[in-house]
Design an enzyme around this catalytic site. Structure first.
Site, mmCIF file in Angstrom:
data_model
loop_
_atom_site.group_PDB
_atom_site.id
_atom_site.type_symbol
_atom_site.label_atom_id
_atom_site.label_comp_id
_atom_site.label_asym_id
_atom_site.label_seq_id
_atom_site.Cartn_x
_atom_site.Cartn_y
_atom_site.Cartn_z
ATOM 1 N N ASP A 1 -48.831 -48.673 -39.023
ATOM 2 C CA ASP A 1 -50.157 -48.079 -38.795
ATOM 3 C C ASP A 1 -50.086 -46.903 -37.832
ATOM 4 O O ASP A 1 -50.741 -45.874 -38.027
ATOM 5 C CB ASP A 1 -51.121 -49.140 -38.232
ATOM 6 N N THR B 1 -48.601 -66.377 -42.220
ATOM 7 C CA THR B 1 -47.368 -67.181 -42.114
ATOM 8 C C THR B 1 -46.269 -66.429 -41.360
ATOM 9 O O THR B 1 -45.290 -67.024 -40.931
ATOM 10 C CB THR B 1 -46.820 -67.506 -43.515
ATOM 11 N N ASP C 1 -48.693 -51.937 -34.253
ATOM 12 C CA ASP C 1 -48.185 -51.986 -35.627
ATOM 13 C C ASP C 1 -47.527 -50.643 -35.945
ATOM 14 O O ASP C 1 -48.199 -49.614 -36.047
ATOM 15 C CB ASP C 1 -49.340 -52.274 -36.590
ATOM 16 N N ARG D 1 -44.908 -58.281 -44.077
ATOM 17 C CA ARG D 1 -45.090 -59.568 -43.403
ATOM 18 C C ARG D 1 -46.459 -60.135 -43.735
ATOM 19 O O ARG D 1 -47.464 -59.441 -43.600
ATOM 20 C CB ARG D 1 -45.002 -59.308 -41.902
HETATM 21 C C1 PRP Z 1 -43.432 -54.568 -39.643
HETATM 22 C C2 PRP Z 1 -42.120 -53.927 -39.233
HETATM 23 C C3 PRP Z 1 -41.102 -54.904 -39.754
HETATM 24 C C4 PRP Z 1 -41.790 -56.237 -39.558
HETATM 25 C C5 PRP Z 1 -41.227 -56.880 -38.329
HETATM 26 O O1 PRP Z 1 -43.691 -54.321 -40.961
HETATM 27 O O2 PRP Z 1 -41.965 -52.630 -39.718
HETATM 28 O O3 PRP Z 1 -40.757 -54.701 -41.117
HETATM 29 O O4 PRP Z 1 -43.188 -55.953 -39.369
HETATM 30 O O5 PRP Z 1 -41.710 -58.161 -38.170
HETATM 31 P P1 PRP Z 1 -40.776 -59.451 -38.311
HETATM 32 O O6 PRP Z 1 -39.549 -59.188 -37.517
HETATM 33 O O7 PRP Z 1 -41.633 -60.540 -37.712
HETATM 34 O O8 PRP Z 1 -40.504 -59.693 -39.764
HETATM 35 P P2 PRP Z 1 -45.019 -54.832 -41.709
HETATM 36 O O9 PRP Z 1 -44.766 -56.134 -42.385
HETATM 37 O O10 PRP Z 1 -46.171 -54.784 -40.756
HETATM 38 O O11 PRP Z 1 -45.184 -53.778 -42.865
HETATM 39 P P3 PRP Z 1 -45.491 -52.198 -42.824
HETATM 40 O O12 PRP Z 1 -44.223 -51.521 -42.388
HETATM 41 O O13 PRP Z 1 -45.813 -51.903 -44.248
HETATM 42 O O14 PRP Z 1 -46.640 -51.944 -41.874
HETATM 43 N N1 URA Z 2 -44.509 -55.405 -36.653
HETATM 44 C C1 URA Z 2 -45.005 -54.354 -35.958
HETATM 45 O O1 URA Z 2 -45.230 -53.277 -36.525
HETATM 46 N N2 URA Z 2 -45.243 -54.510 -34.640
HETATM 47 C C2 URA Z 2 -45.006 -55.661 -33.993
HETATM 48 O O2 URA Z 2 -45.236 -55.746 -32.758
HETATM 49 C C3 URA Z 2 -44.493 -56.749 -34.734
HETATM 50 C C4 URA Z 2 -44.242 -56.590 -36.062
#
Ligand code: PRP
Ligand code: URA
Length: 212
Positions: A206, A111, A203, A107
């Site tokens: 993380d 945006t 997150d 994400r």
């Molecule tokens: C997080 C999560 C989803 C997304 C959800 O991933 O694991 O994939 O955000 O958000 P959305 O419904 O608004 O799209 P992130 O993009 O943080 O990547 P990561 O798993 O690499 O930390």
């Molecule tokens: N992605 C995450 O990992 N946590 C949130 O709360 C939203 C998006």
């Protein structure tokens, strides 16, 4: 548990409630976080496993031939990188004979739009059961994008498993992918202005990998 979304199956279980609380706790370290995700994934896998179709087979016990069953569809797990990886082992514990594909989406923090960086999935046939895995359904942008790819590759029987869903994300999936059922361990209140789920767990990537 009842909720107002026809496409959302909230998996209600005392052990899930206990483990979701552990995930929410900001003091929970990655080692314990990962173990709790695995246990919750075990229960989600059992619940989704109820929808799998079987065919009858004969089996020879040491004493005689009898009737038994085997799964009659290919099952494909698709974790959304990175955080979705944390759910794979819990699903494989319960459904070991799965193929596993990967979709890399991140994400954009400004945006909130998902950006694709990796895509590799096994061949899909019309009967394949695809289980999309991502712990967080926030705006729904990432899940919706992943579902579009999977449909383009021929996926017809797709379910989405997550740990925490926001109403905003559930509504988006309902609008854009109305045949996809969402299995979630929790339904939270809302998103904040940075697209994080409240109360949420932070997150997920993380917290899983200790990259805070
Ligand atoms: C997080 C999560 C989803 C997304 C959800 O991933 O694991 O994939 O955000 O958000 P959305 O419904 O608004 O799209 P992130 O993009 O943080 O990547 P990561 O798993 O690499 O930390
Ligand atoms: N992605 C995450 O990992 N946590 C949130 O709360 C939203 C998006």
């Amino acid at each position: 548990m009842k909720n107002n979304f026809p496409n959302l199956k909230l998996v209600d279980h005392p052990l899930i409630k206990k483990d979701i609380t552990l995930l929410r706790d900001k003091k929970t370290q990655p080692e314990y976080f990962r173990a709790a995700v695995r246990r919750i994934s075990n229960i989600l896998a059992v619940e989704i496993g109820m929808t799998l179709s079987l065919k009858k087979v004969n089996v020879d016990t040491p004493l005689e031939r009898t009737k038994g069953y085997k799964l009659d569809q290919q099952i494909i797990l698709i974790p959304v990188l990175r955080a979705g990886l944390s759910m794979v082992s819990g699903f494989l514990d319960v459904i070991p004979d799965c193929k596993v594909g990967h979709i890399g989406l991140q994400r954009n923090e400004e945006t909130l739009e998902p950006v694709e960086y990796y895509f590799k999935i096994p061949n899909v046939d019309a009967n394949s059961k695809i289980i999309l895995l991502d712990p967080m359904l926030a705006t729904g942008g990432s899940a919706s994008q992943a579902l579009k790819y999977l449909k383009k590759r021929g996926g017809k029987k797709i379910v989405f498993a997550c740990l925490v869903a926001a109403p905003e994300g559930v509504k988006k999936i309902q609008k854009e992918h109305n045949k996809v059922e969402i299995y979630s361990a929790a339904l939270d209140r809302e998103l904040n202005n940075r697209g994080y789920i409240l109360p949420g767990l932070g997150d997920a990537g993380d917290r899983t990998f200790g990259t805070i």
